[in-house]
Design a protein around this motif. Structure first.
Motif, PDB file in Angstrom:
ATOM      1  N   THR A  53      71.432  34.111  48.009  1.00 53.39           N
ATOM      2  CA  THR A  53      70.019  33.908  48.303  1.00 53.39           C
ATOM      3  C   THR A  53      69.426  35.216  48.821  1.00 53.39           C
ATOM      4  O   THR A  53      70.067  35.946  49.583  1.00 53.39           O
ATOM      5  N   ILE A  54      68.219  35.505  48.404  1.00 49.92           N
ATOM      6  CA  ILE A  54      67.478  36.687  48.851  1.00 49.92           C
ATOM      7  C   ILE A  54      66.167  36.196  49.445  1.00 49.92           C
ATOM      8  O   ILE A  54      65.391  35.512  48.767  1.00 49.92           O
ATOM      9  N   ILE A  55      65.907  36.533  50.702  1.00 50.92           N
ATOM     10  CA  ILE A  55      64.669  36.133  51.376  1.00 50.92           C
ATOM     11  C   ILE A  55      63.965  37.401  51.830  1.00 50.92           C
ATOM     12  O   ILE A  55      64.496  38.169  52.649  1.00 50.92           O
ATOM     13  N   ALA A  56      62.789  37.644  51.293  1.00 51.47           N
ATOM     14  CA  ALA A  56      62.051  38.867  51.606  1.00 51.47           C
ATOM     15  C   ALA A  56      61.590  38.858  53.054  1.00 51.47           C
ATOM     16  O   ALA A  56      61.168  37.830  53.585  1.00 51.47           O
ATOM     17  N   GLY A  57      61.661  40.024  53.708  1.00 51.26           N
ATOM     18  CA  GLY A  57      61.110  40.169  55.043  1.00 51.26           C
ATOM     19  C   GLY A  57      59.589  40.137  54.990  1.00 51.26           C
ATOM     20  O   GLY A  57      58.971  40.305  53.926  1.00 51.26           O
ATOM     21  N   ALA A 116      58.337  46.052  48.281  1.00 52.57           N
ATOM     22  CA  ALA A 116      59.479  46.965  48.431  1.00 52.57           C
ATOM     23  C   ALA A 116      60.739  46.340  47.846  1.00 52.57           C
ATOM     24  O   ALA A 116      61.546  47.019  47.189  1.00 52.57           O
ATOM     25  N   LEU A 117      60.923  45.050  48.062  1.00 50.91           N
ATOM     26  CA  LEU A 117      62.065  44.340  47.498  1.00 50.91           C
ATOM     27  C   LEU A 117      62.049  44.425  45.983  1.00 50.91           C
ATOM     28  O   LEU A 117      63.071  44.745  45.343  1.00 50.91           O
ATOM     29  N   SER A 177      63.278  30.427  44.167  1.00 54.06           N
ATOM     30  CA  SER A 177      63.792  29.299  44.954  1.00 54.06           C
ATOM     31  C   SER A 177      62.819  28.800  46.009  1.00 54.06           C
ATOM     32  O   SER A 177      63.118  27.825  46.698  1.00 54.06           O
ATOM     33  N   GLY A 178      61.683  29.465  46.184  1.00 55.47           N
ATOM     34  CA  GLY A 178      60.719  29.092  47.206  1.00 55.47           C
ATOM     35  C   GLY A 178      59.861  30.303  47.526  1.00 55.47           C
ATOM     36  O   GLY A 178      60.130  31.414  47.052  1.00 55.47           O
ATOM     37  N   PRO A 179      58.821  30.140  48.321  1.00 57.60           N
ATOM     38  CA  PRO A 179      57.961  31.284  48.665  1.00 57.60           C
ATOM     39  C   PRO A 179      58.772  32.421  49.293  1.00 57.60           C
ATOM     40  O   PRO A 179      59.430  32.234  50.318  1.00 57.60           O
ATOM     41  N   GLY A 180      58.763  33.565  48.655  1.00 57.26           N
ATOM     42  CA  GLY A 180      59.496  34.723  49.160  1.00 57.26           C
ATOM     43  C   GLY A 180      60.997  34.598  49.080  1.00 57.26           C
ATOM     44  O   GLY A 180      61.716  35.364  49.731  1.00 57.26           O
ATOM     45  N   GLN A 181      61.504  33.669  48.259  1.00 58.99           N
ATOM     46  CA  GLN A 181      62.945  33.439  48.170  1.00 58.99           C
ATOM     47  C   GLN A 181      63.388  33.379  46.707  1.00 58.99           C
ATOM     48  O   GLN A 181      62.688  32.820  45.865  1.00 58.99           O
ATOM     49  N   TRP A 182      64.579  33.937  46.443  1.00 60.57           N
ATOM     50  CA  TRP A 182      65.136  33.916  45.102  1.00 60.57           C
ATOM     51  C   TRP A 182      66.642  33.713  45.176  1.00 60.57           C
ATOM     52  O   TRP A 182      67.279  34.050  46.180  1.00 60.57           O
ATOM     53  N   LEU A 183      67.202  33.185  44.103  1.00 61.77           N
ATOM     54  CA  LEU A 183      68.643  33.065  43.957  1.00 61.77           C
ATOM     55  C   LEU A 183      69.094  34.118  42.961  1.00 61.77           C
ATOM     56  O   LEU A 183      68.663  34.112  41.807  1.00 61.77           O
TER      57      LEU A 183
END
Length: 203
Positions: free
Chosen positions: A44-48, A54-55, A84-90
């Protein structure tokens, strides 16, 4: 006194639940193929806060990946990203090793959590794949509403799941928490039985 010898062997997420072969209705061609997707790399990747641009730039430069829009995937073969959701990716890859550099590459812009052993994934494909999944999926899988490159975080038979359509076959990858693999498999095979289904291991 001699020390006891313990041999630990890794077990796949579907071990003890799924056995290869033909099941359900046996007449004619199987309506579904259930391919056990063992060994994939997942994270899982969750952007700051304020770091999404930048991500995206880092992922494009380092991996050639683009951040998919809400409800979409950006996959090339076995690698890429699933929203996967707001600001989130798998992040998905053919092995965990392929994603090993993500935490370092994204330090300061995103939180990265390895999910490779936390989820069970099965590919549901074949001419009756949509009909079987529609028995429990809480989203509309009609081609006009959901097609290749689309994803949904939803529930299937009251089990939290994420699915994404791989191709127009149709083929879908379905991911559930590993602890729910047995319950999901029981539902899926019941839903597929009337069409006949073949269980395959990943190549």
């Amino acid at each position: 006194m001699s020390e006891p010898i313990t041999t630990w062997a890794p077990r796949g997420a579907w071990a003890g639940h799924a056995g290869p072969g033909r099941h359900g209705r046996m007449q004619g061609e199987a309506g579904l193929r259930l391919t056990l997707r063992e060994g994939l790399g997942l994270a899982t990747i969750i952007a700051g806060d304020g770091q999404e641009a930048a991500l995206g730039a880092i992922l494009a430069e380092r991996y050639g990946w683009s951040l998919p829009e809400p409800g979409a995937t950006a996959l090339s073969g076995e690698r890429g990203l699933v929203w996967s959701g707001p600001g989130q990716w798998l992040a998905v890859a053919e092995s965990g090793r392929a994603l090993g550099g993500l935490p370092g590459a994204l330090r300061g812009v995103a939180a990265v959590t390895d999910q490779s052993d936390a989820r069970a994934i099965v590919r549901v494909s074949g001419p009756r794949a949509r009909a079987a999944l529609a028995k429990g999926v809480t989203v509309d899988l009609h081609p006009r509403a959901f097609g290749p490159g689309r994803t949904a975080v939803t529930s299937i038979a009251h089990i939290g799941a994420q699915l994404w359509q791989v191709d127009a076959g149709p083929s879908y990858d379905v991911a559930v928490a590993r602890s729910f693999a047995g319950s999901f498999w029981s539902w899926l095979t019941d839903a597929a039985a009337e069409y006949g289904y073949e269980v395959r291991e990943s190549a």
